[in-house]
Scaffold this motif. Structure first.
Motif, PDB file in Angstrom:
ATOM      1  N   VAL A 178      10.779 -37.320 -99.470  1.00  7.94           N
ATOM      2  CA  VAL A 178      10.268 -36.377-100.813  1.00  7.94           C
ATOM      3  C   VAL A 178      10.207 -35.000 -99.990  1.00  7.94           C
ATOM      4  O   VAL A 178       9.623 -34.263-100.281  1.00  7.94           O
ATOM      5  N   TYR A 179       8.868 -35.556 -99.368  1.00 10.68           N
ATOM      6  CA  TYR A 179       8.361 -34.330 -99.313  1.00 10.68           C
ATOM      7  C   TYR A 179       8.975 -33.543 -98.332  1.00 10.68           C
ATOM      8  O   TYR A 179       8.849 -31.881 -97.989  1.00 10.68           O
ATOM      9  N   TYR A 180      10.280 -33.928 -97.503  1.00 15.06           N
ATOM     10  CA  TYR A 180      10.762 -33.091 -96.693  1.00 15.06           C
ATOM     11  C   TYR A 180      11.486 -32.018 -97.899  1.00 15.06           C
ATOM     12  O   TYR A 180      11.778 -30.746 -97.734  1.00 15.06           O
ATOM     13  N   TYR A 181      12.487 -32.758 -98.503  1.00 18.91           N
ATOM     14  CA  TYR A 181      13.569 -32.049 -99.313  1.00 18.91           C
ATOM     15  C   TYR A 181      12.980 -31.159-100.444  1.00 18.91           C
ATOM     16  O   TYR A 181      13.091 -30.126-100.991  1.00 18.91           O
ATOM     17  N   ASN A 182      11.670 -31.547-100.578  1.00 19.81           N
ATOM     18  CA  ASN A 182      10.730 -30.467-102.195  1.00 19.81           C
ATOM     19  C   ASN A 182      10.735 -29.433-100.987  1.00 19.81           C
ATOM     20  O   ASN A 182      10.862 -28.004-101.180  1.00 19.81           O
ATOM     21  N   ARG A 183      10.085 -29.552 -99.788  1.00 18.75           N
ATOM     22  CA  ARG A 183       9.623 -28.231 -99.256  1.00 18.75           C
ATOM     23  C   ARG A 183      10.617 -27.601 -98.938  1.00 18.75           C
ATOM     24  O   ARG A 183      10.566 -26.023 -98.612  1.00 18.75           O
ATOM     25  N   LYS A 184      11.957 -28.387 -98.429  1.00 19.34           N
ATOM     26  CA  LYS A 184      13.096 -27.412 -98.346  1.00 19.34           C
ATOM     27  C   LYS A 184      13.423 -26.253 -99.024  1.00 19.34           C
ATOM     28  O   LYS A 184      14.088 -25.415 -99.308  1.00 19.34           O
ATOM     29  N   TYR A 185      13.364 -27.309 -99.910  1.00 22.71           N
ATOM     30  CA  TYR A 185      14.705 -26.540-101.423  1.00 22.71           C
ATOM     31  C   TYR A 185      13.313 -26.285-102.109  1.00 22.71           C
ATOM     32  O   TYR A 185      14.235 -25.439-103.450  1.00 22.71           O
ATOM     33  N   GLY A 186      12.024 -25.647-102.469  1.00 24.61           N
ATOM     34  CA  GLY A 186      11.212 -25.223-103.577  1.00 24.61           C
ATOM     35  C   GLY A 186      11.422 -26.246-104.131  1.00 24.61           C
ATOM     36  O   GLY A 186      11.072 -25.188-105.178  1.00 24.61           O
ATOM     37  N   ARG A 187      10.821 -26.893-104.595  1.00 13.67           N
ATOM     38  CA  ARG A 187      10.533 -27.825-105.986  1.00 13.67           C
ATOM     39  C   ARG A 187       9.755 -28.710-105.777  1.00 13.67           C
ATOM     40  O   ARG A 187       8.953 -28.713-104.551  1.00 13.67           O
ATOM     41  N   ASP A 188       9.333 -29.234-107.251  1.00 12.75           N
ATOM     42  CA  ASP A 188       7.902 -30.296-106.996  1.00 12.75           C
ATOM     43  C   ASP A 188       8.521 -31.138-107.701  1.00 12.75           C
ATOM     44  O   ASP A 188       9.845 -31.065-108.204  1.00 12.75           O
ATOM     45  N   GLY A 189       7.439 -32.004-107.762  1.00  9.98           N
ATOM     46  CA  GLY A 189       7.954 -33.737-108.820  1.00  9.98           C
ATOM     47  C   GLY A 189       8.514 -34.788-107.844  1.00  9.98           C
ATOM     48  O   GLY A 189       9.283 -34.368-106.731  1.00  9.98           O
ATOM     49  N   HIS A 190       9.262 -35.512-108.295  1.00  8.13           N
ATOM     50  CA  HIS A 190       9.853 -36.955-108.192  1.00  8.13           C
ATOM     51  C   HIS A 190      10.727 -36.262-108.097  1.00  8.13           C
ATOM     52  O   HIS A 190      12.248 -35.784-108.188  1.00  8.13           O
ATOM     53  N   LEU A 191      12.211 -37.531-107.318  1.00 10.90           N
ATOM     54  CA  LEU A 191      13.559 -37.104-105.574  1.00 10.90           C
ATOM     55  C   LEU A 191      14.284 -38.051-107.042  1.00 10.90           C
ATOM     56  O   LEU A 191      15.169 -38.543-107.228  1.00 10.90           O
ATOM     57  N   PHE A 192      13.076 -39.172-106.634  1.00 12.30           N
ATOM     58  CA  PHE A 192      13.809 -40.695-106.546  1.00 12.30           C
ATOM     59  C   PHE A 192      13.820 -41.324-108.231  1.00 12.30           C
ATOM     60  O   PHE A 192      12.688 -40.932-108.200  1.00 12.30           O
ATOM     61  N   LYS A 193      14.465 -42.625-108.333  1.00  9.91           N
ATOM     62  CA  LYS A 193      14.250 -42.999-109.770  1.00  9.91           C
ATOM     63  C   LYS A 193      13.212 -43.796-109.630  1.00  9.91           C
ATOM     64  O   LYS A 193      13.054 -44.166-108.444  1.00  9.91           O
ATOM     65  N   GLU A 194      11.832 -44.143-109.989  1.00  9.31           N
ATOM     66  CA  GLU A 194      10.760 -44.426-109.577  1.00  9.31           C
ATOM     67  C   GLU A 194      10.466 -45.728-108.666  1.00  9.31           C
ATOM     68  O   GLU A 194      10.425 -46.164-107.957  1.00  9.31           O
ATOM     69  N   ARG A 195      11.666 -46.809-109.618  1.00  8.29           N
ATOM     70  CA  ARG A 195      11.627 -48.125-109.344  1.00  8.29           C
ATOM     71  C   ARG A 195      13.296 -48.480-108.101  1.00  8.29           C
ATOM     72  O   ARG A 195      13.880 -48.247-109.153  1.00  8.29           O
ATOM     73  N   PHE A 196      12.964 -48.970-107.060  1.00 10.06           N
ATOM     74  CA  PHE A 196      14.194 -49.180-105.898  1.00 10.06           C
ATOM     75  C   PHE A 196      14.640 -50.549-106.604  1.00 10.06           C
ATOM     76  O   PHE A 196      14.028 -51.058-107.347  1.00 10.06           O
TER      77      PHE A 196
END
Length: 263
Positions: A93-111
């Motif tokens: 998520v850290y990589y993805y948010n930094r790459k796409y300029g977004r904040d917040g959750h990416l995955f559903k909370e519980r796997f």
């Protein structure tokens, strides 16, 4: 309502599935897929404060990355499966948010996870996980999909880039036998973790036909096949969303499974 505790695995092996929040994509381009695989690789090893490897957090046996979810066949080692998945998700998520300029959750909370307590179910999951892209209509054959662990089993991926413990599987199941199993389609009646709620029951044939009548106005397979293509596809999509299986829809409507899978 309190969450149910995760079921304990007597072998330490779990089948894990995690999806994007609100069904959104978690993987957009090849770089994202390779980054996720690199994240899996890093998280399986335990390092000391100087960055030297000192142990194993987990062992992977299979994985498959799809655009909005991933499957992982994993064995706990020096940390729980929950801890490992949390670290994998946080790093990606850290990589993805930094790459796409977004904040917040990416995955559903519980796997989601389920224990794997015998060899029979282990081999079923080897088939199920690697057949995901075929079932989704992304590729025609298991070997054609680049972002799963099958390339580690058939030798397409060089050993230096492999992250799964393939040899422990191949010591039990010769590759020719495993290859035949993995490429034999699983029945729609085989229920493993999926991106929908596993507790959800499939509708009966009568219930499916009632939905077909309500959505299309026809009362038999022949009449359904004569409908406008857009109408047919729309009805089939709704039926799939309501839990009807591919086999069930093929049998009741006479529409080929390949068409149904691609919807």
């Amino acid at each position: 309502m309190p969450r149910q505790s995760r079921k304990v695995s007597g072998t330490g092996i779990h089948h894990v599935m995690m999806r994007g929040i609100n069904h959104q994509n978690i993987l957009e381009d090849p770089e994202d897929y390779y980054q996720f695989i690199a994240t899996l690789d890093r998280m399986r090893v335990r390092y000391d404060y100087e960055g030297s490897p000192v142990g194993s957090n987990c062992t992977y046996y299979a994985y498959c990355l799809m655009s909005n979810h991933f499957h992982l066949l994993i064995r706990e080692r020096e940390e729980s499966v929950g801890e490992t998945i949390k670290r994998i998700a946080s790093s990606y998520v850290y990589y993805y948010n930094r790459k796409y300029g977004r904040d917040g959750h990416l995955f559903k909370e519980r796997f989601k996870s389920e224990p794997v307590n015998d060899m029979s179910y282990f081999t079923t999951l080897m088939r199920y996980i690697h057949q995901n892209p075929v079932k989704a209509g992304v590729v025609e054959h298991v070997k054609d999909y680049e972002y799963s662990s099958w390339g580690e089993y058939d030798g397409t991926v060089e050993p230096v880039f492999q992250i799964c413990h393939t040899q422990v599987v191949l010591n039990r199941i010769p590759f020719t036998e495993l290859d035949a199993w993995v490429n034999e389609p699983l029945s729609d009646d085989v229920h493993c973790l999926d991106i929908e709620d596993a507790s959800r029951k499939r509708p009966s044939d009568d219930q499916v036909w009632q939905m077909i009548i309500e959505k299309s106005g026809v009362t038999n397979a022949s009449a359904f096949q004569q409908l406008n293509e857009e109408v047919k596809r729309g009805v089939l999509r709704v039926l799939k969303e309501q839990g009807a299986s591919h086999r069930q829809l093929e049998r009741l409507t006479g529409i080929g499974r390949g068409i149904i899978q691609k919807l």
